[in-house]
Write an enzyme that holds these catalytic residues in place. Structure first.
Site, mmCIF file in Angstrom:
data_model
loop_
_atom_site.group_PDB
_atom_site.id
_atom_site.type_symbol
_atom_site.label_atom_id
_atom_site.label_comp_id
_atom_site.label_asym_id
_atom_site.label_seq_id
_atom_site.Cartn_x
_atom_site.Cartn_y
_atom_site.Cartn_z
ATOM 1 C CB ALA A 190 -0.891 -0.003 1.245
ATOM 2 C CB SER A 207 -0.909 3.554 -8.786
ATOM 3 O OG SER A 207 -1.717 2.561 -8.188
ATOM 4 C CB ALA A 228 -11.417 1.676 -7.027
ATOM 5 C CG HIS A 283 -5.064 6.489 -7.499
ATOM 6 N ND1 HIS A 283 -4.238 5.537 -8.013
ATOM 7 C CD2 HIS A 283 -4.860 6.456 -6.171
ATOM 8 C CE1 HIS A 283 -3.577 4.925 -7.038
ATOM 9 N NE2 HIS A 283 -3.949 5.465 -5.898
ATOM 10 C CD GLU A 332 -16.386 3.891 -12.662
ATOM 11 O OE1 GLU A 332 -17.134 3.118 -12.036
ATOM 12 O OE2 GLU A 332 -16.343 5.121 -12.475
#
Lengths: 168, 168, 168
Positions: C10, C15, C35, C49, C61
């Site tokens: 994490a 990313s 997400a 993000h 998505e």
């Protein structure tokens, strides 16, 4: 005499990597299992690991007396796969054994073994500090044991997502 | 001016690695301790770390004002070992300080320091998502701080089982 | 056809590393977001993000039907960034989908995609064994998925403190 330390997270592929290395050695493979089947979850995990080893493998259970098992089973022409150190430490803690003394014995057993010894262990220290004191103590013991055993092995790798990074 | 970022899990040997690097530099070593002895467990941990450093080491406590301590203590011929960033962040959060501003100041202090600066930090993000929101926030802050400080150091290593993997 | 697997903890910068690699490819970038904004914390994370991606990026998505989205969006001249596998798995578990079958489909989608596919995932197995059975099951599923997807990608890296270590 050569020895390999394999460390990784849970379900990182560390056991599979160790097994692959054992089988690639061409030596007769002996699996030294430290797991104890206390509950259904652990029983399933043990069965799954067993199913991944073919008929060449001999399995020896060594939940507590691992140094003695290494001394007894090692030999030229054999490869011992210890899976895993972390469960062995957990068993020692539950049995209230002397961990430092047990690690001294394990170092001697690995250093004195003929053939190849492969030790599998867990990295358990890269999360948030655990809430409970027993988990913190276990994390400390596991970390120290990993440092000691990685130091005494000839080669060490970190496994992540099934892939190995050379540590030494 | 040169700087080293050392990251690893709990009991991974990261402090020992950093200490070894500091001693190998031949510079006069200063230990910048961010730990605060709130309870018996932490007191024992601090005492154990102190026992591992010999008489050459000078110890300076900097639980909160770390950038100022680096600016004050750094100098040609000296190596500063900051152990560790994670506890410093935790102290800042408890004291409700401005973390982003503190990291700006830390970057400036490290970039402007004469001699060698070694920063030790924890990887805390490789476990399961923590249950409580404070732990999640801490994990986020620690991760971001690690990215920033690793980016501003000349060299970075990941320590696992006492062994270092070069990150840059 | 080429594919990259990016794993890290994490807030490790995984990313950002994946995004940098996507932008460096010169291909038209498509962000495949797994997400779902269930709560304020996740909404904030998604917004943060998004703010890090400039106008070149298209966002799609795909909380559940990720293999289908890859098959639909991939093409020569395009790079797909899947962020992240771990949330996708979590969504599949919540929706009680067949995870093994979904991974089969994901492997086929990645192997069959034109252009570049980048998969981002979390290492979640390097902490202490979680207390609750669901977290343990999730940790197992995530670890197995990481092994499978790392194996089927051409390149794999581990990101720690924003810096990448080559896994293959």
């Amino acid at each position: 005499m050569p020895s390999l330390f394999v460390i990784g997270g849970a379900r990182s592929g560390k056991s599979r990597h160790a097994q692959m290395r054992a089988e690639a050695s061409g030596l007769a493979p002996v699996y030294l299992a430290t797991a104890q089947a206390f509950d259904g979850e652990m029983t399933a995990r043990i069965a799954r690991h067993q199913a991944e080893r073919d008929g060449r493998w001999q399995t020896v259970e060594a939940p507590l007396d691992l140094p003695e098992a290494i001394a007894r089973e090692a030999g030229p022409g054999r490869v011992l796969l210890v899976d895993c150190l972390t469960l062995w430490l957990s068993n020692l803690m539950l049995a209230e054994r002397d961990i430092s003394g047990a690690l001294d014995a394990l170092e001697r057993a690995v250093a004195g073994a003929a053939g190849l010894v492969i030790l599998v262990s867990n990295e358990v220290g890269q999360g948030i500090v655990p809430d409970n004191a027993l988990a913190r103590r276990f994390r400390d013991e596991a970390g120290w044991a990993n440092q000691r055993m990685a130091a005494c092995c000839d080669e060490a790798v970190l496994v992540c997502a099934g892939l190995a990074v050379r540590l030494k």
